[in-house]
Motif scaffolding. Structure first.
Motif, PDB file in Angstrom:
ATOM      1  N   THR A  88       0.847  -1.190   0.000  1.00  0.00           N
ATOM      2  CA  THR A  88       0.000   0.000   0.000  1.00  0.00           C
ATOM      3  C   THR A  88       0.883   1.241   0.000  1.00  0.00           C
ATOM      4  OG1 THR A  88      -0.083  -0.022   2.415  1.00  0.00           O
ATOM      5  CG2 THR A  88      -1.859  -1.145   1.247  1.00  0.00           C
ATOM      6  N   GLY A  89       0.245   2.409  -0.085  1.00  0.00           N
ATOM      7  CA  GLY A  89       0.982   3.658  -0.179  1.00  0.00           C
ATOM      8  C   GLY A  89       1.563   4.124   1.143  1.00  0.00           C
ATOM      9  N   VAL A  90       2.395   5.140   1.057  1.00  0.00           N
ATOM     10  CA  VAL A  90       3.002   5.750   2.235  1.00  0.00           C
ATOM     11  C   VAL A  90       1.909   6.342   3.124  1.00  0.00           C
ATOM     12  CG1 VAL A  90       4.534   7.589   3.024  1.00  0.00           C
ATOM     13  CG2 VAL A  90       5.130   6.248   0.992  1.00  0.00           C
ATOM     14  N   GLY A  91       2.010   6.094   4.423  1.00  0.00           N
ATOM     15  CA  GLY A  91       1.042   6.645   5.370  1.00  0.00           C
ATOM     16  C   GLY A  91      -0.070   5.702   5.747  1.00  0.00           C
ATOM     17  N   SER A  92      -0.179   4.568   5.061  1.00  0.00           N
ATOM     18  CA  SER A  92      -1.194   3.578   5.424  1.00  0.00           C
ATOM     19  C   SER A  92      -0.765   2.850   6.698  1.00  0.00           C
ATOM     20  CB  SER A  92      -1.382   2.568   4.294  1.00  0.00           C
ATOM     21  OG  SER A  92      -0.186   1.817   4.101  1.00  0.00           O
ATOM     22  N   GLY A  93      -1.700   2.128   7.320  1.00  0.00           N
ATOM     23  CA  GLY A  93      -1.376   1.403   8.542  1.00  0.00           C
ATOM     24  C   GLY A  93      -0.269   0.387   8.335  1.00  0.00           C
ATOM     25  N   SER A  94      -0.335  -0.354   7.240  1.00  0.00           N
ATOM     26  CA  SER A  94       0.701  -1.360   6.985  1.00  0.00           C
ATOM     27  C   SER A  94       2.049  -0.704   6.693  1.00  0.00           C
ATOM     28  CB  SER A  94       0.286  -2.289   5.836  1.00  0.00           C
ATOM     29  OG  SER A  94      -0.164  -1.558   4.724  1.00  0.00           O
ATOM     30  N   ASP A  95       2.040   0.479   6.107  1.00  0.00           N
ATOM     31  CA  ASP A  95       3.280   1.203   5.845  1.00  0.00           C
ATOM     32  C   ASP A  95       3.900   1.725   7.137  1.00  0.00           C
ATOM     33  OD1 ASP A  95       5.162   2.833   4.029  1.00  0.00           O
ATOM     34  OD2 ASP A  95       4.187   4.413   5.207  1.00  0.00           O
ATOM     35  N   LEU A  96       3.099   2.384   7.966  1.00  0.00           N
ATOM     36  CA  LEU A  96       3.620   2.975   9.198  1.00  0.00           C
ATOM     37  C   LEU A  96       4.126   1.914  10.173  1.00  0.00           C
ATOM     38  CD1 LEU A  96       0.901   5.710   9.739  1.00  0.00           C
ATOM     39  CD2 LEU A  96       3.260   6.076   8.990  1.00  0.00           C
ATOM     40  N   THR A  97       3.382   0.824  10.288  1.00  0.00           N
ATOM     41  CA  THR A  97       3.820  -0.240  11.206  1.00  0.00           C
ATOM     42  C   THR A  97       5.083  -0.919  10.694  1.00  0.00           C
ATOM     43  OG1 THR A  97       2.211  -1.728  10.142  1.00  0.00           O
ATOM     44  CG2 THR A  97       1.549  -0.693  12.216  1.00  0.00           C
ATOM     45  N   ALA A  98       5.172  -1.128   9.373  1.00  0.00           N
ATOM     46  CA  ALA A  98       6.380  -1.740   8.808  1.00  0.00           C
ATOM     47  C   ALA A  98       7.594  -0.856   9.054  1.00  0.00           C
ATOM     48  CB  ALA A  98       6.196  -1.994   7.317  1.00  0.00           C
ATOM     49  N   ARG A  99       7.429   0.445   8.908  1.00  0.00           N
ATOM     50  CA  ARG A  99       8.547   1.367   9.124  1.00  0.00           C
ATOM     51  C   ARG A  99       9.009   1.348  10.588  1.00  0.00           C
ATOM     52  NH1 ARG A  99       9.542   4.544   4.715  1.00  0.00           N
ATOM     53  NH2 ARG A  99       7.942   4.346   3.082  1.00  0.00           N
ATOM     54  N   GLN A 100       8.043   1.280  11.500  1.00  0.00           N
ATOM     55  CA  GLN A 100       8.410   1.231  12.914  1.00  0.00           C
ATOM     56  C   GLN A 100       9.129  -0.080  13.248  1.00  0.00           C
ATOM     57  OE1 GLN A 100       8.003   3.687  15.157  1.00  0.00           O
ATOM     58  NE2 GLN A 100       8.931   2.478  16.807  1.00  0.00           N
ATOM     59  N   ILE A 101       8.610  -1.186  12.723  1.00  0.00           N
ATOM     60  CA  ILE A 101       9.251  -2.486  12.945  1.00  0.00           C
ATOM     61  C   ILE A 101      10.661  -2.486  12.353  1.00  0.00           C
ATOM     62  CG2 ILE A 101       9.204  -4.916  12.223  1.00  0.00           C
ATOM     63  CD1 ILE A 101       7.216  -4.428  14.419  1.00  0.00           C
ATOM     64  N   ALA A 102      10.829  -1.873  11.188  1.00  0.00           N
ATOM     65  CA  ALA A 102      12.112  -1.903  10.489  1.00  0.00           C
ATOM     66  C   ALA A 102      13.229  -1.279  11.311  1.00  0.00           C
ATOM     67  CB  ALA A 102      11.994  -1.186   9.145  1.00  0.00           C
ATOM     68  N   VAL A 103      12.916  -0.222  12.043  1.00  0.00           N
ATOM     69  CA  VAL A 103      13.950   0.475  12.816  1.00  0.00           C
ATOM     70  C   VAL A 103      14.572  -0.466  13.845  1.00  0.00           C
ATOM     71  CG1 VAL A 103      14.395   2.354  14.434  1.00  0.00           C
ATOM     72  CG2 VAL A 103      12.879   2.730  12.478  1.00  0.00           C
ATOM     73  N   GLY A 104      13.726  -1.085  14.663  1.00  0.00           N
ATOM     74  CA  GLY A 104      14.233  -1.988  15.688  1.00  0.00           C
ATOM     75  C   GLY A 104      14.788  -3.278  15.120  1.00  0.00           C
ATOM     76  N   LEU A 105      14.172  -3.757  14.032  1.00  0.00           N
ATOM     77  CA  LEU A 105      14.616  -5.011  13.429  1.00  0.00           C
ATOM     78  C   LEU A 105      16.033  -4.873  12.896  1.00  0.00           C
ATOM     79  CD1 LEU A 105      13.440  -7.848  12.804  1.00  0.00           C
ATOM     80  CD2 LEU A 105      12.845  -6.978  10.530  1.00  0.00           C
TER      81      LEU A 105
END
Length: 320
Positions: free
Chosen positions: A36-53
């Motif tokens: 999905t596009g930038v700013g969607s729920g799946s986008d925002l959660t993936a970005r947050q997970i990516a930092v710690g991962l």
């Protein structure tokens, strides 16, 4: 004795990177493709997970948005990627619903290995802040007077928002005019501008516009009110008991990814989803933390597909 103990410790330390490399491509970045596009729920959660991962696995974790065809393009890209743990998919319920309304080049259950389910998102029915429709009842009455004239935007055919709207039409006994989009963010912006009458959209895509007064929330699609919009009623409490359409958010790997890699990634992603930072993100974006590890999510996959198949049958949703 101390010398032997030290020698053993050094030997084990030397073996540790080798053991990790055997399970995971050493030094290669991980890419999470978001369908999905930038700013969607799946986008925002993936970005947050990516930092710690990235910090936990000591490797770069990159987010890449591949939108189009209601998420099919990004999903198919991951389905065909090398099953080595370096290409993952961040998506929501459209992962299962797409193949129910169109022919997809992949099987939502058979062609993927769940890494984890991390969150759940309510959908919001909203209109422009300047819209003459003040309540959901206003929309229903207008739709009955003008069948097929009132427009609503969704993220595309077969997506959760499309299913939610189709179910709403069915239960309210009305007919709306569906306008499918490629990304939820554009649905929200066009609704705020009055270019479409209604937006059926994920909470994270519309919450900033609602708080800014550009969109007016009429109802949420979950059984209970959202903690982010406590004053907005549910569709069920507005006279349609049993109405429910919410969207879980998952991370998947391609079929054939070795179990050792799936387990390693699942453990790491679950830890990140349990973190305070992730919980704060969900709270701010109107999402609910909803965690399943790889084994639980895999066991639930066939049932998830069947759940949406039944909803599609009741709602009468179909390809357009």
């Amino acid at each position: 004795m101390q010398r032997r103990t030290l020698t053993l410790a050094l030997a084990l330390a030397a073996l540790a990177p080798t053991a990790f490399a055997a399970d995971f491509p050493d030094g290669k970045p991980i890419r999470i493709v978001v369908a999905t596009g930038v700013g969607s729920g799946s986008d925002l959660t993936a970005r947050q997970i990516a930092v710690g991962l990235g910090k936990e696995l000591n490797t770069p974790v990159i987010i890449e948005n591949k939108t189009g065809a209601g998420g099919v393009i990004g999903t198919d890209y991951v389905a065909k990627a090398a099953p080595d743990g370096t290409t993952l998919l961040g998506t929501y319920a459209q992962h299962y619903t797409n193949q129910l309304v169109q022919k997809t080049p992949y099987d939502a259950v058979k062609d993927f290995e769940p890494i984890a389910r991390i969150a759940n998102s309510a959908l919001v029915i909203s209109v422009a802040g300047s819209s003459p429709y003040r309540t959901l009842k206003d929309v229903i009455e207008a739709a009955k007077q003008k069948p097929g004239i009132i427009t609503y935007g969704s993220s595309g055919n077969g997506t959760t928002s499309h299913m939610a709207a189709a179910l709403f039409e069915h239960m309210a006994g009305i007919r709306l005019n569906h306008v499918p989009y490629k990304a939820p963010g554009q649905v929200a912006l066009d609704a705020a501008a009055g270019q479409i009458d209604l937006s059926f959209n994920g909470m994270s895509s519309v919450l900033p516009l609602i708080k800014g007064g550009r969109l007016r929330a009429l109802a949420v699609t979950t059984p209970q009110r959202s903690q982010s919009l406590p004053d907005v009623p549910t569709v069920a409490e507005l006279g349609y008991p049993g109405y429910e359409a919410a969207s879980p958010i998952w991370i998947f790997a391609p079929r054939g990814t070795p179990q050792a890699i799936v387990s390693k990634l699942s453990e790491a992603v679950v830890r990140q989803a349990q973190s305070q930072g992730f919980r704060e993100l969900c709270l701010n974006q109107g999402l609910e933390v909803d965690i399943q590890d790889a084994a639980t999510a895999k066991a639930a996959g066939p049932g998830e597909l069947e759940k949406w198949r039944k909803l599609m049958s009741v709602a009468g949703a179909k390809a357009e």
